[in-house]
Design a protein around this motif. Structure first.
Motif, PDB file in Angstrom:
ATOM      1  N   PRO A 265       0.824  -1.209   0.000  1.00  0.00           N
ATOM      2  CA  PRO A 265       0.000   0.000   0.000  1.00  0.00           C
ATOM      3  C   PRO A 265       0.862   1.265   0.000  1.00  0.00           C
ATOM      4  N   THR A 266       0.213   2.387  -0.246  1.00  0.00           N
ATOM      5  CA  THR A 266       0.864   3.690  -0.120  1.00  0.00           C
ATOM      6  C   THR A 266       0.973   4.035   1.365  1.00  0.00           C
ATOM      7  N   PHE A 267       2.181   4.342   1.812  1.00  0.00           N
ATOM      8  CA  PHE A 267       2.410   4.675   3.216  1.00  0.00           C
ATOM      9  C   PHE A 267       2.563   6.189   3.388  1.00  0.00           C
ATOM     10  N   VAL A 268       1.862   6.721   4.379  1.00  0.00           N
ATOM     11  CA  VAL A 268       1.948   8.147   4.714  1.00  0.00           C
ATOM     12  C   VAL A 268       2.243   8.265   6.202  1.00  0.00           C
ATOM     13  N   VAL A 269       3.263   9.015   6.558  1.00  0.00           N
ATOM     14  CA  VAL A 269       3.618   9.224   7.965  1.00  0.00           C
ATOM     15  C   VAL A 269       3.176  10.613   8.390  1.00  0.00           C
ATOM     16  N   VAL A 270       2.532  10.672   9.568  1.00  0.00           N
ATOM     17  CA  VAL A 270       1.947  11.920  10.072  1.00  0.00           C
ATOM     18  C   VAL A 270       2.573  12.276  11.417  1.00  0.00           C
ATOM     19  N   GLU A 271       2.953  13.543  11.570  1.00  0.00           N
ATOM     20  CA  GLU A 271       3.594  14.021  12.798  1.00  0.00           C
ATOM     21  C   GLU A 271       2.979  15.338  13.263  1.00  0.00           C
ATOM     22  N   PRO A 272       3.192  15.706  14.531  1.00  0.00           N
ATOM     23  CA  PRO A 272       2.836  17.059  14.971  1.00  0.00           C
ATOM     24  C   PRO A 272       3.715  18.065  14.237  1.00  0.00           C
ATOM     25  N   GLU A 273       3.171  19.222  13.903  1.00  0.00           N
ATOM     26  CA  GLU A 273       3.953  20.182  13.127  1.00  0.00           C
ATOM     27  C   GLU A 273       5.188  20.675  13.888  1.00  0.00           C
ATOM     28  N   GLN A 274       5.128  20.682  15.220  1.00  0.00           N
ATOM     29  CA  GLN A 274       6.268  21.151  16.000  1.00  0.00           C
ATOM     30  C   GLN A 274       7.235  20.023  16.386  1.00  0.00           C
ATOM     31  N   ALA A 275       6.924  18.781  16.001  1.00  0.00           N
ATOM     32  CA  ALA A 275       7.790  17.627  16.270  1.00  0.00           C
ATOM     33  C   ALA A 275       7.942  16.848  14.969  1.00  0.00           C
ATOM     34  N   ASP A 276       8.548  17.486  13.987  1.00  0.00           N
ATOM     35  CA  ASP A 276       8.549  16.994  12.605  1.00  0.00           C
ATOM     36  C   ASP A 276       9.871  16.351  12.197  1.00  0.00           C
ATOM     37  N   CYS A 277      10.464  15.537  13.071  1.00  0.00           N
ATOM     38  CA  CYS A 277      11.789  15.001  12.766  1.00  0.00           C
ATOM     39  C   CYS A 277      11.792  14.100  11.534  1.00  0.00           C
ATOM     40  N   LEU A 278      10.724  13.332  11.314  1.00  0.00           N
ATOM     41  CA  LEU A 278      10.690  12.455  10.142  1.00  0.00           C
ATOM     42  C   LEU A 278      10.470  13.263   8.856  1.00  0.00           C
ATOM     43  N   PHE A 346     -15.633   5.289  19.883  1.00  0.00           N
ATOM     44  CA  PHE A 346     -14.603   4.645  20.705  1.00  0.00           C
ATOM     45  C   PHE A 346     -13.555   5.664  21.134  1.00  0.00           C
ATOM     46  N   VAL A 347     -12.787   5.260  22.132  1.00  0.00           N
ATOM     47  CA  VAL A 347     -11.783   6.129  22.732  1.00  0.00           C
ATOM     48  C   VAL A 347     -10.480   6.040  21.946  1.00  0.00           C
ATOM     49  N   ALA A 348      -9.995   7.178  21.501  1.00  0.00           N
ATOM     50  CA  ALA A 348      -8.690   7.266  20.835  1.00  0.00           C
ATOM     51  C   ALA A 348      -7.938   8.426  21.463  1.00  0.00           C
ATOM     52  N   GLY A 349      -6.719   8.158  21.923  1.00  0.00           N
ATOM     53  CA  GLY A 349      -5.925   9.174  22.596  1.00  0.00           C
ATOM     54  C   GLY A 349      -5.306  10.175  21.647  1.00  0.00           C
ATOM     55  N   GLU A 350      -4.587  11.121  22.234  1.00  0.00           N
ATOM     56  CA  GLU A 350      -4.032  12.249  21.482  1.00  0.00           C
ATOM     57  C   GLU A 350      -3.102  11.800  20.355  1.00  0.00           C
ATOM     58  N   SER A 351      -2.209  10.840  20.673  1.00  0.00           N
ATOM     59  CA  SER A 351      -1.292  10.344  19.645  1.00  0.00           C
ATOM     60  C   SER A 351      -1.969   9.310  18.743  1.00  0.00           C
ATOM     61  N   GLY A 352      -2.995   8.669  19.268  1.00  0.00           N
ATOM     62  CA  GLY A 352      -3.686   7.632  18.517  1.00  0.00           C
ATOM     63  C   GLY A 352      -4.431   8.123  17.294  1.00  0.00           C
ATOM     64  N   VAL A 353      -4.729   9.421  17.253  1.00  0.00           N
ATOM     65  CA  VAL A 353      -5.539   9.965  16.155  1.00  0.00           C
ATOM     66  C   VAL A 353      -4.722  10.672  15.088  1.00  0.00           C
ATOM     67  N   ALA A 354      -3.403  10.653  15.189  1.00  0.00           N
ATOM     68  CA  ALA A 354      -2.586  11.390  14.223  1.00  0.00           C
ATOM     69  C   ALA A 354      -2.873  10.945  12.790  1.00  0.00           C
ATOM     70  N   GLY A 355      -3.011   9.637  12.586  1.00  0.00           N
ATOM     71  CA  GLY A 355      -3.291   9.143  11.237  1.00  0.00           C
ATOM     72  C   GLY A 355      -4.596   9.664  10.688  1.00  0.00           C
ATOM     73  N   LEU A 356      -5.646   9.684  11.532  1.00  0.00           N
ATOM     74  CA  LEU A 356      -6.926  10.221  11.080  1.00  0.00           C
ATOM     75  C   LEU A 356      -6.831  11.709  10.795  1.00  0.00           C
ATOM     76  N   ALA A 357      -6.120  12.445  11.629  1.00  0.00           N
ATOM     77  CA  ALA A 357      -5.949  13.883  11.386  1.00  0.00           C
ATOM     78  C   ALA A 357      -5.268  14.108  10.044  1.00  0.00           C
ATOM     79  N   GLY A 358      -4.278  13.284   9.739  1.00  0.00           N
ATOM     80  CA  GLY A 358      -3.603  13.408   8.452  1.00  0.00           C
ATOM     81  C   GLY A 358      -4.499  13.040   7.291  1.00  0.00           C
ATOM     82  N   LEU A 359      -5.273  11.963   7.434  1.00  0.00           N
ATOM     83  CA  LEU A 359      -6.192  11.555   6.371  1.00  0.00           C
ATOM     84  C   LEU A 359      -7.231  12.629   6.105  1.00  0.00           C
ATOM     85  N   ARG A 360      -7.796  13.200   7.136  1.00  0.00           N
ATOM     86  CA  ARG A 360      -8.810  14.247   6.952  1.00  0.00           C
ATOM     87  C   ARG A 360      -8.223  15.450   6.222  1.00  0.00           C
TER      88      ARG A 360
END
Length: 415
Positions: A265-278, A346-360
């Motif tokens: 599949p196509t892989f996309v990595v999502v990070e916080p804008e202020q913690a963008d080391c990747l 369902f419950v998703a924590g702050e880091s758990g939703v990064a992928g969804l935030a990126g997809l949206r």
């Protein structure tokens, strides 16, 4: 920010990477973990969210819910125990230790006599998982916490018997302090069990990442992918993965790339804008540091330094890197907590939703969607890497407690 990786390739899984992480080693890790009572038996849920998919203009969205992996509330429960077991098997070769006997705590007297101690830095989840594994196995554990780790997360780690060391600074400072502590106490039997690699330290982070591959293995089985021809396309077209130091992404990428090769599949990595080391690593073409202040509401992803070992897997496999804001992450938490008539809440924590935030964000930005090949036929996989690992923080951000969300989930499932 959004960057298409010019180094991404579609060839077969490289042999040099397979010698580091492989499906065979991932399956061995899964078998070992099946003997640890720190995990809930069986696979975690793979949730289909048809209303979310329709709102984003894609064919399907699946979310692998790692919040239910164990009482620890995160995917980290897969990495730390495997790394600790493999370390002990190496250090005590010839003593008759096995993965099962270690996880059952059968050698705690021998470990105590040897003064065996593990130490690690953490933003919360890895330290908690390591402390839990150390408690089960019967060895001493020291966890180094930086200034931004909440007291709530500290207490959750200490509850598993770990000694807490507090320092000023950020996550990367705590990594340095953990390494220094181990070096000063090496003659006493101290060892670093970290989920990030650095110069001269790669074996244990490799083992941690290999444990994470269990998530991809369960996804593959749930989709019946292992029964399909080896030259068939992956039933998932896109995977949006959390960033951090890169360990989770590397564990997932390695398994799915080996399994589907050129049809990965196509892989996309999502990070916080202020913690963008990747993201910065992708731009530089080598492992690099974040450009911002690092601190983020996505605490588990608030990392400033890329793991060089993880980067060896991500540079040739990840098709795009992107960043999201804290506000976008919180909105994603609320969307999953709310649910709809067809989407279970369902419950998703702050880091758990990064992928969804990126997809949206990608789905709402035509240029990004086009670059990723995100269309009405796309089938997207997300990984909810954590639940409410800091319950008070979750309630403040979502405006509802995790307990309340879970009660609504139960009502939805009972319909």
């Amino acid at each position: 920010m959004f960057y298409v990786n010019p180094h991404a390739m579609r060839g077969p899984y490289p042999a040099d990477l397979q010698t580091i992480m492989s499906i065979a080693r991932a399956q061995q890790s899964r078998e070992w973990l099946s003997h640890w009572d720190g995990l809930v038996p069986g696979s975690t849920p793979l949730r289909a969210l048809p209303d979310l998919a329709a709102s984003l203009g894609v064919r399907s969205v699946l979310v692998k819910d790692e919040a239910l992996r164990s009482a620890l509330g995160s995917f980290k429960a897969l990495g730390a125990p495997i790394a600790l077991v493999r370390l002990l098997l190496r250090r005590f070769e010839g003593h008759g230790f096995t993965a099962r006997s270690l996880l059952n705590g059968e050698h705690r007297d021998a470990l105590a006599a040897a003064g065996f101690t593990v130490v690690s830095a953490t933003d919360g989840n890895h330290g908690r998982a390591l402390a839990a594994a150390a408690q089960s196995i019967g060895c001493r554990c020291v966890i180094v916490l930086h200034a931004q780790v909440s007291v709530e997360r500290e207490q959750a780690i200490a509850a598993y018997g770990a000694q807490i060391v507090r320092i000023a600074g950020n996550y990367d400072d705590s990594v340095e302090e953990a390494a220094a502590l181990a070096e000063r106490n090496e003659c006493k039997g101290w060892h670093v069990v970290s989920d990030t690699s650095y110069d001269g330290y790669e074996i244990i982070p490799r083992d941690v990442m290999q444990g994470y591959a269990a998530v991809a293995a369960e996804v593959s089985e749930a989709l019946d992918g292992d029964a399909s021809p080896k030259d068939a396309a992956c039933p998932i077209t896109h995977v949006f993965l959390q960033g951090g130091v890169g360990g989770l992404a590397a564990g997932i990428v390695s398994y799915l790339w080996e399994r589907w090769g050129v049809w990965r599949p196509t892989f996309v990595v999502v990070e916080p804008e202020q913690a963008d080391c990747l993201y910065q690593s992708a731009m530089a073409g080598k492992a690099a540091s974040a450009s911002g202040a690092v601190d983020s509401v996505m605490a588990g992803l608030a990392c400033g330094e890329t793991s060089p070992l993880a980067w060896r897997f991500l540079q040739p496999a990840v098709d795009a890197f992107m960043t999201v804001t804290d506000a976008q992450a919180v909105d994603a938490m609320k969307r999953l907590a709310t649910g709809t008539g067809n989407d279970v809440p369902f419950v998703a924590g702050e880091s758990g939703v990064a992928g969804l935030a990126g997809l949206r964000l990608a789905a709402a930005t035509p240029a990004m969607a086009s670059a990723l090949g995100l269309t009405s036929g796309s089938r997207v996989l997300l990984i909810n890497t954590e639940g409410a690992t800091a319950p008070s923080v979750y309630a403040d951000l979502v405006g509802e407690s995790a307990t309340s969300v879970t009660q609504r989930q139960q009502a939805w499932l009972a319909r």
